[in-house]
Design a protein around this motif. Sequence first.
Motif, short mmCIF file in Angstrom:
data_model
loop_
_atom_site.label_atom_id
_atom_site.label_comp_id
_atom_site.label_asym_id
_atom_site.label_seq_id
_atom_site.Cartn_x
_atom_site.Cartn_y
_atom_site.Cartn_z
N ALA A 134 0.83 -1.20 0.00
CA ALA A 134 0.00 0.00 0.00
C ALA A 134 0.87 1.25 0.00
O ALA A 134 0.60 2.22 -0.73
N PHE A 135 1.93 1.24 0.80
CA PHE A 135 2.85 2.38 0.85
C PHE A 135 3.51 2.58 -0.51
O PHE A 135 3.57 3.70 -1.03
N MET A 136 3.99 1.49 -1.11
CA MET A 136 4.67 1.60 -2.40
C MET A 136 3.68 2.02 -3.49
O MET A 136 4.05 2.75 -4.41
N GLY A 137 2.44 1.60 -3.37
CA GLY A 137 1.41 2.03 -4.33
C GLY A 137 1.16 3.53 -4.23
O GLY A 137 1.01 4.21 -5.26
N LEU A 138 1.13 4.05 -3.01
CA LEU A 138 0.96 5.48 -2.80
C LEU A 138 2.14 6.24 -3.42
O LEU A 138 1.96 7.23 -4.12
N LEU A 139 3.36 5.75 -3.15
CA LEU A 139 4.54 6.39 -3.73
C LEU A 139 4.48 6.36 -5.26
O LEU A 139 4.77 7.37 -5.92
N GLY A 140 4.14 5.21 -5.80
CA GLY A 140 4.07 5.09 -7.25
C GLY A 140 3.09 6.07 -7.86
O GLY A 140 3.38 6.70 -8.88
N ALA A 141 1.94 6.22 -7.22
CA ALA A 141 0.94 7.17 -7.73
C ALA A 141 1.42 8.61 -7.58
O ALA A 141 1.24 9.43 -8.48
N ALA A 142 2.06 8.92 -6.47
CA ALA A 142 2.52 10.29 -6.23
C ALA A 142 3.64 10.69 -7.17
O ALA A 142 3.75 11.86 -7.56
N TYR A 143 4.48 9.74 -7.56
CA TYR A 143 5.63 10.05 -8.40
C TYR A 143 5.36 9.85 -9.89
O TYR A 143 6.23 10.10 -10.71
N GLU A 144 4.15 9.43 -10.24
CA GLU A 144 3.80 9.29 -11.65
C GLU A 144 3.79 10.68 -12.30
O GLU A 144 3.13 11.59 -11.81
N PRO A 145 4.56 10.86 -13.36
CA PRO A 145 4.59 12.19 -14.00
C PRO A 145 3.22 12.56 -14.56
O PRO A 145 2.61 11.78 -15.29
N LYS A 146 2.75 13.71 -14.18
CA LYS A 146 1.50 14.26 -14.73
C LYS A 146 1.79 15.71 -15.08
O LYS A 146 2.40 15.98 -16.10
N HIS A 147 1.39 16.63 -14.22
CA HIS A 147 1.67 18.04 -14.48
C HIS A 147 3.11 18.39 -14.10
O HIS A 147 3.68 19.36 -14.61
N LEU A 148 3.69 17.61 -13.20
CA LEU A 148 5.09 17.77 -12.81
C LEU A 148 5.85 16.53 -13.24
O LEU A 148 5.36 15.40 -13.08
N ASP A 149 7.05 16.72 -13.74
CA ASP A 149 7.84 15.57 -14.14
C ASP A 149 8.52 14.93 -12.92
O ASP A 149 8.53 15.49 -11.83
N LEU A 150 9.06 13.74 -13.14
CA LEU A 150 9.67 12.98 -12.05
C LEU A 150 10.83 13.73 -11.42
O LEU A 150 10.98 13.73 -10.19
N LYS A 151 11.66 14.37 -12.21
CA LYS A 151 12.80 15.10 -11.66
C LYS A 151 12.34 16.18 -10.70
O LYS A 151 12.88 16.31 -9.60
N THR A 152 11.31 16.91 -11.07
CA THR A 152 10.78 17.97 -10.18
C THR A 152 10.28 17.37 -8.88
O THR A 152 10.53 17.90 -7.79
N LYS A 153 9.58 16.25 -8.97
CA LYS A 153 9.05 15.60 -7.76
C LYS A 153 10.18 15.10 -6.87
O LYS A 153 10.10 15.19 -5.64
N GLU A 154 11.24 14.59 -7.47
CA GLU A 154 12.38 14.14 -6.66
C GLU A 154 13.11 15.32 -6.02
O GLU A 154 13.56 15.22 -4.87
N LEU A 155 13.21 16.44 -6.72
CA LEU A 155 13.81 17.63 -6.12
C LEU A 155 12.96 18.12 -4.94
O LEU A 155 13.51 18.51 -3.90
#
Length: 117
Positions: free
Chosen positions: A29-50
Motif C-alpha cells: 500500500a505504501f509503495m502504491g501510494l509512492l508510485g501514484a505520487a511520483y507518476e509524471p502528470k503536471h510535474l515531471d519525475l525530476k521535479t518531484k524528486e527535487l
Amino acid sequence: MAYNVREMLNSFVGGLENLSKTNGEQVGAFMGLLGAAYEPKHLDLKTKELMSVAIGCYNRCEYCIVYHSYKALEAGASKEEILEAAMVSVAFGGGPSMAYTVTLLQECIDEFEKDFK
C-alpha cells in the motif's frame, strides 16, 4: 560525522524488501501510494524528486535524503538543482535544514553523482 550513504541506501531498500515478507499488504500500500505520487502528470519525475530532497532536508529524515538524492540524480537532476532545492528547505527549516544540506546531502551527491555520468 561521515555517513556511508551507499550502505544507508542499500539498508533502506533491503529493509523494505524484508518487511514486505511479513507485512506485504502494508508495504504494498505504501509503495502504491509512492508510485501514484511520483507518476509524471503536471510535474515531471525530476521535479518531484527535487521536492522530495527539499522535504527530506526540512524534516531531517536521513533515509529520505539519501534515497531521494539518489533518485533525483537518476531522474536527471544536476548537483546544482539538488542544492537549490535543498536551499528552499533551509528558508523554512533554518539551521537544522542547513546542517543536513551541507553534510548528508553533500555526501550523497558526492557519492551518487558518479553513478549517473
